[in-house]
Write a protein that holds these residues in place. Sequence first.
Motif, PDB file in Angstrom:
ATOM      1  N   ILE A 124      -4.319   6.657   6.644  1.00 27.81           N
ATOM      2  CA  ILE A 124      -4.982   5.941   5.488  1.00 27.81           C
ATOM      3  C   ILE A 124      -5.086   7.166   4.558  1.00 27.81           C
ATOM      4  O   ILE A 124      -4.555   7.197   3.285  1.00 27.81           O
ATOM      5  CB  ILE A 124      -6.303   5.287   5.431  1.00 27.81           C
ATOM      6  CG1 ILE A 124      -6.177   3.956   6.273  1.00 27.81           C
ATOM      7  CG2 ILE A 124      -7.024   4.936   4.079  1.00 27.81           C
ATOM      8  CD1 ILE A 124      -7.509   3.200   6.649  1.00 27.81           C
ATOM      9  N   LEU A 125      -5.612   8.309   5.026  1.00 28.66           N
ATOM     10  CA  LEU A 125      -5.692   9.270   4.257  1.00 28.66           C
ATOM     11  C   LEU A 125      -4.266  10.141   3.840  1.00 28.66           C
ATOM     12  O   LEU A 125      -4.156  10.636   2.650  1.00 28.66           O
ATOM     13  CB  LEU A 125      -6.472  10.540   5.071  1.00 28.66           C
ATOM     14  CG  LEU A 125      -7.677   9.949   5.203  1.00 28.66           C
ATOM     15  CD1 LEU A 125      -8.570  11.102   6.344  1.00 28.66           C
ATOM     16  CD2 LEU A 125      -8.573  10.040   3.876  1.00 28.66           C
ATOM     17  N   LYS A 126      -3.292  10.140   4.881  1.00 30.63           N
ATOM     18  CA  LYS A 126      -1.833  10.538   4.660  1.00 30.63           C
ATOM     19  C   LYS A 126      -1.346   9.692   3.386  1.00 30.63           C
ATOM     20  O   LYS A 126      -0.660  10.331   2.486  1.00 30.63           O
ATOM     21  CB  LYS A 126      -1.440  10.505   6.001  1.00 30.63           C
ATOM     22  CG  LYS A 126      -1.483  11.647   6.704  1.00 30.63           C
ATOM     23  CD  LYS A 126      -0.631  11.701   8.066  1.00 30.63           C
ATOM     24  CE  LYS A 126      -1.069  12.976   8.827  1.00 30.63           C
ATOM     25  NZ  LYS A 126      -0.279  12.739  10.150  1.00 30.63           N
ATOM     26  N   ASP A 127      -1.478   8.490   3.653  1.00 31.90           N
ATOM     27  CA  ASP A 127      -0.887   7.519   2.603  1.00 31.90           C
ATOM     28  C   ASP A 127      -1.470   7.722   1.290  1.00 31.90           C
ATOM     29  O   ASP A 127      -0.784   7.851   0.272  1.00 31.90           O
ATOM     30  CB  ASP A 127      -1.220   6.314   3.039  1.00 31.90           C
ATOM     31  CG  ASP A 127      -0.461   5.038   2.095  1.00 31.90           C
ATOM     32  OD1 ASP A 127       0.716   5.180   1.661  1.00 31.90           O
ATOM     33  OD2 ASP A 127      -1.107   3.927   1.585  1.00 31.90           O
ATOM     34  N   ALA A 128      -2.843   7.947   1.169  1.00 27.97           N
ATOM     35  CA  ALA A 128      -3.568   8.187  -0.040  1.00 27.97           C
ATOM     36  C   ALA A 128      -2.936   9.513  -0.743  1.00 27.97           C
ATOM     37  O   ALA A 128      -2.676   9.346  -1.847  1.00 27.97           O
ATOM     38  CB  ALA A 128      -5.018   8.021  -0.101  1.00 27.97           C
ATOM     39  N   GLU A 129      -2.879  10.500   0.120  1.00 28.83           N
ATOM     40  CA  GLU A 129      -2.503  11.708  -0.241  1.00 28.83           C
ATOM     41  C   GLU A 129      -1.135  11.764  -0.715  1.00 28.83           C
ATOM     42  O   GLU A 129      -0.631  12.477  -1.920  1.00 28.83           O
ATOM     43  CB  GLU A 129      -2.775  12.943   0.513  1.00 28.83           C
ATOM     44  CG  GLU A 129      -2.424  14.236  -0.005  1.00 28.83           C
ATOM     45  CD  GLU A 129      -3.205  15.378   0.790  1.00 28.83           C
ATOM     46  OE1 GLU A 129      -3.227  16.481   0.412  1.00 28.83           O
ATOM     47  OE2 GLU A 129      -3.590  14.973   2.027  1.00 28.83           O
ATOM     48  N   GLY A 130      -0.253  11.093   0.049  1.00 31.53           N
ATOM     49  CA  GLY A 130       1.084  10.930  -0.356  1.00 31.53           C
ATOM     50  C   GLY A 130       1.301  10.213  -1.855  1.00 31.53           C
ATOM     51  O   GLY A 130       2.173  10.434  -2.562  1.00 31.53           O
TER      52      GLY A 130
END
Length: 185
Positions: free
Chosen positions: A5-11
Amino acid sequence: MINDILKDAEGRMKKTLEALGNNFNKIRTGRAHPSLLDTVQVSYYGSMTPLSQVANISVEDGRTLSVTPWESNLVPEIEKAIMKSDLGLNPSTAGNVIRLPMPALTEETRKGFTKQAKAEAENGRVAIRNSRRDALAQIKSLLNDKEIGEDEERRAQDEVQKITDKYVAEVDAALAAKEKDLMAI
């Protein structure tokens, strides 16, 4: 799960920042830059093609762009496309070379472009906050499904907020740089 979730949001936030950079490139300053013509489309054998794919665009001096088409029959088409664009440029042709002198920016146009840059930056901030909202909703659904505990939820929310703050600060820095560039004479 939380890491995804964090990686997706940062992407998504990173893509928003890249889009903001592209939008800032479209706002012209007093100096010539080839990226000003990125949005210009030319009719090339019946299909609309980006200008950069049918001509060489270079900076002649600080205030002049030169466009050299790869095919001489494209000169009138390129002139039409540049005049139809909302860039406010008037092409002057000498043989196969089209020169685009950049008009000096008045105080009024500088302020208008600054307002446009601020609006683009605000749109970027809104997109970043939307990414944050989506990530928090996903974390909340994990908590509701009992896949994570409340402590993990709190840590994940804090991490999402840190990422959001970082990207909003980058948007603010990009806006400050663009405003400085626009107001420089």
